[in-house]
Scaffold this motif. Sequence first.
Motif, PDB file in Angstrom:
ATOM      1  N   GLN A  12       0.809  -1.205   0.000  1.00 17.40           N
ATOM      2  CA  GLN A  12       0.000   0.000   0.000  1.00 17.40           C
ATOM      3  C   GLN A  12       0.854   1.271   0.000  1.00 17.40           C
ATOM      4  OE1 GLN A  12      -2.256  -0.909   3.568  1.00 17.40           O
ATOM      5  NE2 GLN A  12      -1.179   0.666   4.760  1.00 17.40           N
ATOM      6  N   HIS A  13       2.003   1.245   0.686  1.00 18.74           N
ATOM      7  CA  HIS A  13       2.840   2.441   0.710  1.00 18.74           C
ATOM      8  C   HIS A  13       3.517   2.664  -0.642  1.00 18.74           C
ATOM      9  CE1 HIS A  13       5.652   5.511   2.036  1.00 18.74           C
ATOM     10  NE2 HIS A  13       6.644   4.782   1.532  1.00 18.74           N
ATOM     11  N   ALA A  14       4.111   1.612  -1.216  1.00 19.18           N
ATOM     12  CA  ALA A  14       4.805   1.751  -2.497  1.00 19.18           C
ATOM     13  C   ALA A  14       3.843   2.175  -3.601  1.00 19.18           C
ATOM     14  CB  ALA A  14       5.478   0.428  -2.872  1.00 19.18           C
ATOM     15  N   ALA A  15       2.659   1.569  -3.625  1.00 17.92           N
ATOM     16  CA  ALA A  15       1.687   1.898  -4.667  1.00 17.92           C
ATOM     17  C   ALA A  15       1.177   3.326  -4.518  1.00 17.92           C
ATOM     18  CB  ALA A  15       0.525   0.911  -4.611  1.00 17.92           C
ATOM     19  N   HIS A  16       0.834   3.701  -3.288  1.00 15.85           N
ATOM     20  CA  HIS A  16       0.317   5.055  -3.060  1.00 15.85           C
ATOM     21  C   HIS A  16       1.399   6.094  -3.329  1.00 15.85           C
ATOM     22  CE1 HIS A  16      -1.544   8.221  -0.201  1.00 15.85           C
ATOM     23  NE2 HIS A  16      -2.143   8.266  -1.371  1.00 15.85           N
ATOM     24  N   GLU A  17       2.631   5.751  -3.007  1.00 15.17           N
ATOM     25  CA  GLU A  17       3.759   6.651  -3.259  1.00 15.17           C
ATOM     26  C   GLU A  17       3.875   6.967  -4.751  1.00 15.17           C
ATOM     27  OE1 GLU A  17       8.637   6.455  -2.758  1.00 15.17           O
ATOM     28  OE2 GLU A  17       7.358   4.974  -1.772  1.00 15.17           O
ATOM     29  N   ARG A  18       3.776   5.944  -5.597  1.00 13.97           N
ATOM     30  CA  ARG A  18       3.858   6.167  -7.038  1.00 13.97           C
ATOM     31  C   ARG A  18       2.693   7.016  -7.533  1.00 13.97           C
ATOM     32  NH1 ARG A  18       7.042   6.792 -11.246  1.00 13.97           N
ATOM     33  NH2 ARG A  18       8.289   5.042 -10.542  1.00 13.97           N
ATOM     34  N   VAL A  19       1.488   6.733  -7.044  1.00 16.96           N
ATOM     35  CA  VAL A  19       0.310   7.501  -7.469  1.00 16.96           C
ATOM     36  C   VAL A  19       0.493   8.973  -7.107  1.00 16.96           C
ATOM     37  CG1 VAL A  19      -2.158   7.835  -7.111  1.00 16.96           C
ATOM     38  CG2 VAL A  19      -1.250   5.529  -7.372  1.00 16.96           C
ATOM     39  N   CYS A  20       0.929   9.233  -5.891  1.00 18.03           N
ATOM     40  CA  CYS A  20       1.127  10.616  -5.450  1.00 18.03           C
ATOM     41  C   CYS A  20       2.234  11.302  -6.252  1.00 18.03           C
ATOM     42  CB  CYS A  20       1.470  10.650  -3.962  1.00 18.03           C
ATOM     43  SG  CYS A  20       0.139  10.131  -2.877  1.00 18.03           S
ATOM     44  N   TYR A  21       3.289  10.565  -6.529  1.00 13.47           N
ATOM     45  CA  TYR A  21       4.420  11.137  -7.257  1.00 13.47           C
ATOM     46  C   TYR A  21       4.013  11.527  -8.676  1.00 13.47           C
ATOM     47  CZ  TYR A  21       9.014  11.284  -9.555  1.00 13.47           C
ATOM     48  OH  TYR A  21      10.110  11.654 -10.278  1.00 13.47           O
ATOM     49  N   GLU A  22       3.322  10.643  -9.384  1.00 19.13           N
ATOM     50  CA  GLU A  22       2.893  10.965 -10.744  1.00 19.13           C
ATOM     51  C   GLU A  22       1.913  12.133 -10.744  1.00 19.13           C
ATOM     52  OE1 GLU A  22       4.150   9.852 -13.462  1.00 19.13           O
ATOM     53  OE2 GLU A  22       5.424   8.331 -12.512  1.00 19.13           O
ATOM     54  N   ARG A  23       1.036  12.194  -9.731  1.00 20.27           N
ATOM     55  CA  ARG A  23       0.113  13.319  -9.621  1.00 20.27           C
ATOM     56  C   ARG A  23       0.866  14.619  -9.343  1.00 20.27           C
ATOM     57  NH1 ARG A  23      -4.915  12.390  -8.257  1.00 20.27           N
ATOM     58  NH2 ARG A  23      -4.533  10.519  -9.457  1.00 20.27           N
ATOM     59  N   ALA A  24       1.894  14.552  -8.497  1.00 17.66           N
ATOM     60  CA  ALA A  24       2.680  15.748  -8.178  1.00 17.66           C
ATOM     61  C   ALA A  24       3.424  16.251  -9.417  1.00 17.66           C
ATOM     62  CB  ALA A  24       3.669  15.431  -7.059  1.00 17.66           C
TER      63      ALA A  24
END
Length: 631
Positions: free
Chosen positions: A462-474
């Motif tokens: 959950q952390h790795a996946a959410h991290e990527r989602v947030c990064y691409e959104r940023a």
Amino acid sequence: MNIIRVLQQHEINQISAGEVIERPASAVKELVENSIDAGASEVRVWFDHGGKSLICVEDDGAGMSKEDLLLCTKRHATSKLQEYDLFNISTFGFRGEALAAICASARVHITTKHKSEPHAWSLLAEGGEIISIEPAQRAQGTKVEIRDLFFSTPARLRFLRSDDGERAGILSVLESAVISFADVSWSVSYGKKFVKYPKVDSAENMRSSRIAKIFGQEFCDSAIEIEESAGEFQVSGWLGSPNVTRASSERVFLFVNDRPVKDKFLCAIIKAAYSDLIAKDRYPMAIVQLRVPLDFVDVNVHPAKTEVRFKNSVDLRGFIVSVVKKALYECRANRSVPDRWLGRSAVAESSDGVATGLHIKNNDERWLPLHEDKQRLFLFNSLRRDGCGSVVMESDSPSEALGAGIARNLQGSVDPQEDLGDREHCEVLEQGATFHLGKAVCQIDNSYIVARNENGIVIVDQHAAHERVCYERAKKIWGESSGAVRTLFVPMEIDLSSAEAIAAASFAGQLESSGFSCAVEHGKNAVKLSSFPEVFMGCDVKQVLIDILDALVQRDKETEIAEWVLSCIHKILANVTCKNSVKFGRKLSIEEMDALLRSIESTQNSYRCNHGRPAYFMLSTVDIAKLFDRV
């Protein structure tokens, strides 16, 4: 009394031998290049004890006449370089040093036949001196036999690696040659092993007969073939999956106009293209062939010719990075190769080419992923820790303090009171939409999401996946807000190191184009910041600027300033989103887990986190059956 003396010729030869022939692999490289330059269609190589006791290279090339055979052992004697033609070199050898260096440090036996000669000639040399030359028998071509390498310089022998280590070096040289020259048949023999590489006439045969032997079947199954050109530049080759990496750059094979090189600049370009997909201390596996005009590249940089320099490295870097990133992205979005990368059978595409993993039927909204505003609600509602809706940081370090501001900027206009588990979302799931990552079933240890799809189960970090989602959104928000700046009523004074102050003065124009307007204080190691990009509103802007200046101090001189600044900002965003993503140990509801799964499906490069770790794995029902020996 004189203390300076002119060196004897044999001393000069031994010194130059150390520059050109550093180890057995260097000798093999030089001999193989001579064979290719001679037009050989078949090359045979065999060696013993890691090349220390014996190296033999035989080819069916043009061969040499008796006169050329005598000259080839002299320093700076070559047939490959026309007068004043150092900037238009098409051959692999040109310095005229290799055979002279080998003869100066080993016992050498050369047998060769040129078509103009009635018979072959055989030459014996030892320690730089020609012992004999006499007629011999052989077909057209050349055979060079080297025994007791470095016998005349025993000090160098002590610095060689073990037999196994030197053997690995020789095989690495031969592997590069085998991949670069598909139209040449190769035979390699050492110890009790013999490997044959027949000629290949197509990319598919190259993949199956040569690359599979050298790189392994796992690489071949997941490799993406590339072939792009732009003006005078052309790049081709195979790119390995981000899931298959190495601790060093040994499996990055680089070629410039067919010349194998170990160039740090080109290797850094390839790694930079993978930067969002692999860990910082890992390297991809790749085969990259670059073709450029002969006068665009200088190959006369290093005695071993393993390094090159380019006239316009900035344009070349941009071209290679764009080609590699495009290939990796398209492979993620298309249905062909990534099926092996991700262990899935099919992935649908959204209108912008991002894989959603959703089978869309008749464009009915019920079959579309969760609406953007609801995804954003989950992504940044998950950052909340207190009842006021603000982000509570776990420490007061500058890098973590950045996160609060970026998280607030990314939240946008989402209503913080809206319920993630709303009726519309529940209806979509209940009506049986087939999602690539399926529907959440449970959470393990408050850290891993287990979901069920039509093929089996999916386990999500959950952390790795959410991290990527947030990064691409940023990154997306940064791109969309480019040019939007926030002006300070009172400029902020920021103390810097002397190197950072010099960087601020030198790159003031580039910093301003990125949104940072700062003036260097005269006579002080400090700047006054008067404006900054709006996306960093609420962040520790001082730390952001210092991080960028620090990176500029260490800038790769071959990289364009704007590209380097953007890379620095992306690294900052990656660190920030990592700190502010859903943490391990945080309990999520089924609705939150499903919302995260839908967000992952619509995010680019979602199969890896910002640091290159896997974000999720799939286990099909067939894989599960194999675990229990049922298939």
